[in-house]
Scaffold this motif. Structure first.
Motif, short mmCIF file in Angstrom:
data_model
loop_
_atom_site.label_atom_id
_atom_site.label_comp_id
_atom_site.label_asym_id
_atom_site.label_seq_id
_atom_site.Cartn_x
_atom_site.Cartn_y
_atom_site.Cartn_z
N ILE A 1 -6.53 -2.62 -0.08
CA ILE A 1 -5.81 -1.45 0.39
C ILE A 1 -5.11 -1.06 -1.28
CG2 ILE A 1 -3.87 -0.54 1.58
CD1 ILE A 1 -4.47 -3.02 3.60
N SER A 2 -5.56 0.32 -1.66
CA SER A 2 -5.00 0.63 -2.67
C SER A 2 -4.08 1.77 -2.25
CB SER A 2 -6.16 1.51 -3.58
OG SER A 2 -6.79 0.49 -4.23
N LEU A 3 -2.92 1.85 -2.79
CA LEU A 3 -1.71 2.69 -2.19
C LEU A 3 -1.45 3.65 -3.16
CD1 LEU A 3 0.44 0.14 -0.20
CD2 LEU A 3 -0.81 2.09 0.68
N ALA A 4 -1.23 4.64 -3.06
CA ALA A 4 -0.41 5.72 -4.06
C ALA A 4 0.39 6.83 -3.42
CB ALA A 4 -1.83 6.62 -4.66
N GLN A 5 1.31 7.30 -4.09
CA GLN A 5 2.23 8.11 -3.89
C GLN A 5 1.44 9.43 -3.11
OE1 GLN A 5 5.65 8.06 -3.71
NE2 GLN A 5 5.57 10.03 -2.70
N GLY A 6 1.83 9.90 -1.80
CA GLY A 6 1.55 11.05 -1.46
C GLY A 6 2.27 12.39 -1.69
N ASP A 7 1.99 13.46 -0.95
CA ASP A 7 2.61 14.69 -1.31
C ASP A 7 4.07 14.75 -1.13
OD1 ASP A 7 0.12 15.68 -2.37
OD2 ASP A 7 -0.37 16.59 -0.50
N ALA A 8 4.66 14.08 -0.06
CA ALA A 8 5.85 14.03 0.21
C ALA A 8 6.52 12.72 -0.44
CB ALA A 8 5.98 14.26 1.62
N PRO A 9 7.93 12.55 -0.27
CA PRO A 9 8.57 11.44 -0.89
C PRO A 9 7.91 9.91 -0.30
CG PRO A 9 10.32 12.99 -0.72
CD PRO A 9 8.87 13.58 -0.18
N ASP A 10 7.95 10.07 1.18
CA ASP A 10 7.64 8.75 2.01
C ASP A 10 6.11 8.59 2.43
OD1 ASP A 10 10.13 7.79 1.97
OD2 ASP A 10 10.72 8.55 3.91
N ALA A 11 5.31 9.71 1.80
CA ALA A 11 3.98 9.85 2.28
C ALA A 11 3.28 9.00 1.46
CB ALA A 11 3.31 11.36 2.14
N ARG A 12 1.94 8.45 1.85
CA ARG A 12 1.18 7.68 0.90
C ARG A 12 -0.34 7.92 1.19
NH1 ARG A 12 5.47 7.06 -0.80
NH2 ARG A 12 6.48 5.17 -1.39
N ASN A 13 -1.09 7.77 0.09
CA ASN A 13 -2.56 7.57 0.29
C ASN A 13 -3.26 6.52 0.51
OD1 ASN A 13 -2.79 10.72 0.64
ND2 ASN A 13 -2.21 10.86 -1.50
N ALA A 14 -3.89 5.98 0.99
CA ALA A 14 -4.41 4.79 1.28
C ALA A 14 -5.90 4.80 1.16
CB ALA A 14 -3.92 3.95 2.55
N ILE A 15 -6.53 3.78 0.13
CA ILE A 15 -8.06 3.72 0.44
C ILE A 15 -8.41 2.27 0.74
CG2 ILE A 15 -9.92 3.62 -1.17
CD1 ILE A 15 -8.61 5.46 -3.10
N LEU A 16 -9.03 2.23 1.89
CA LEU A 16 -9.49 0.91 2.41
C LEU A 16 -10.91 0.49 2.11
CD1 LEU A 16 -7.83 1.67 6.10
CD2 LEU A 16 -6.82 0.77 4.21
N SER A 17 -10.93 -0.70 1.55
CA SER A 17 -12.20 -1.29 1.28
C SER A 17 -12.45 -2.77 1.76
CB SER A 17 -12.83 -0.92 0.08
OG SER A 17 -12.16 -1.36 -0.87
N GLY A 18 -13.58 -3.13 1.60
CA GLY A 18 -13.59 -4.79 1.62
C GLY A 18 -14.17 -5.54 2.79
N TRP A 19 -13.52 -5.01 4.12
CA TRP A 19 -14.04 -5.71 5.32
C TRP A 19 -15.15 -5.06 5.76
CZ3 TRP A 19 -8.82 -5.90 8.56
CH2 TRP A 19 -8.03 -7.05 8.33
N ASP A 20 -15.97 -6.01 6.79
CA ASP A 20 -16.98 -5.54 7.48
C ASP A 20 -16.73 -4.16 8.06
OD1 ASP A 20 -16.32 -5.92 10.50
OD2 ASP A 20 -16.09 -8.05 9.37
N ALA A 21 -17.70 -3.21 8.45
CA ALA A 21 -17.81 -2.13 9.10
C ALA A 21 -16.87 -1.92 10.22
CB ALA A 21 -18.87 -1.45 9.27
N PRO A 22 -17.22 -2.92 11.39
CA PRO A 22 -16.27 -2.89 12.37
C PRO A 22 -14.76 -3.10 12.32
CG PRO A 22 -18.40 -4.21 12.84
CD PRO A 22 -18.00 -3.86 11.46
N ARG A 23 -14.39 -4.11 11.31
CA ARG A 23 -13.00 -4.15 11.20
C ARG A 23 -12.17 -3.06 10.52
NH1 ARG A 23 -10.31 -9.93 9.88
NH2 ARG A 23 -11.95 -10.05 8.23
N LEU A 24 -13.10 -2.54 9.48
CA LEU A 24 -12.52 -1.68 8.53
C LEU A 24 -12.36 -0.38 9.34
CD1 LEU A 24 -11.44 -1.45 5.60
CD2 LEU A 24 -13.90 -0.42 4.91
N ASN A 25 -13.31 -0.16 10.32
CA ASN A 25 -13.28 1.08 10.98
C ASN A 25 -12.07 0.89 12.12
OD1 ASN A 25 -15.13 2.68 9.86
ND2 ASN A 25 -16.66 1.63 10.90
N ALA A 26 -11.89 -0.30 12.70
CA ALA A 26 -10.82 -0.51 13.45
C ALA A 26 -9.34 -0.15 13.04
CB ALA A 26 -11.05 -1.79 14.34
N LEU A 27 -9.34 -0.74 11.59
CA LEU A 27 -7.94 -0.86 10.98
C LEU A 27 -7.75 0.87 10.57
CD1 LEU A 27 -5.89 -1.95 9.05
CD2 LEU A 27 -7.47 -2.06 7.19
#
Length: 155
Positions: free
Chosen positions: A125-151
């Motif tokens: 999970i790569s986290l980065a600051q979003g457009d607002a003070p408490d907002a974040r952008n997250a990039i999810l990778s690594g798990w198999d497709a069913p678990r990643l999609n469920a997440l």
């Protein structure tokens, strides 16, 4: 390999909800690698994950910045929250009990310090600051497709 999924998390509650979904999906032996700059929300994610996994919203979850690792007994497993910012390098991992910790769930901040010990099947999970003070952008990778999609599915 599953394609990465990008999510926009508008506030800390959304980050907490993502962490709670991850806690429901995680299994013993899983590694969750939290990447991002200082202040990106790695510790907030780990705190929300551990509280959800323990079923205790008041669970005290101190930052392992100075201790490097904090361990938690969860229903059916152990979890280990590691902050490797101050780790000298991957050769110091055995002293932290890395192999033993891998029997449970590990949450790792500053995972680049794992070097060759980074599990290939880890949730990243790569986290980065979003457009607002408490907002974040997250990039999810690594798990198999069913678990990643469920997440990534916001209920």
């Amino acid at each position: 390999m599953t394609s990465p999924i990008t999510l926009s998390l508008p506030d800390e509650a959304a980050t907490g909800a993502l962490a709670a979904r991850a806690a429901r999906l995680a299994r013993p032996g899983d590694a969750i690698l939290l990447d991002g700059p200082l202040g990106a929300g790695k510790s907030a994610f780990a705190r929300a994950f551990l509280r959800a996994a323990a079923g205790n919203p008041a669970l005290e979850v101190p930052s392992p910045t100075f201790t490097l690792v904090q361990s938690y007994e969860l229903p059916g497993s152990m979890a280990h929250h590691m902050d490797l910012y101050r780790l000298e390098g991957p050769d110091a991992l055995p002293e932290l009990g890395w192999e033993e910790a891998r029997e449970g769930i590990v949450l790792v901040e500053w995972p680049e310090r794992l070097g060759p010990h980074a599990p290939g099947d880890a949730l990243r999970i790569s986290l980065a600051q979003g457009d607002a003070p408490d907002a974040r952008n997250a990039i999810l990778s690594g798990w198999d497709a069913p678990r990643l999609n469920a997440l990534a599915t916001i209920a």
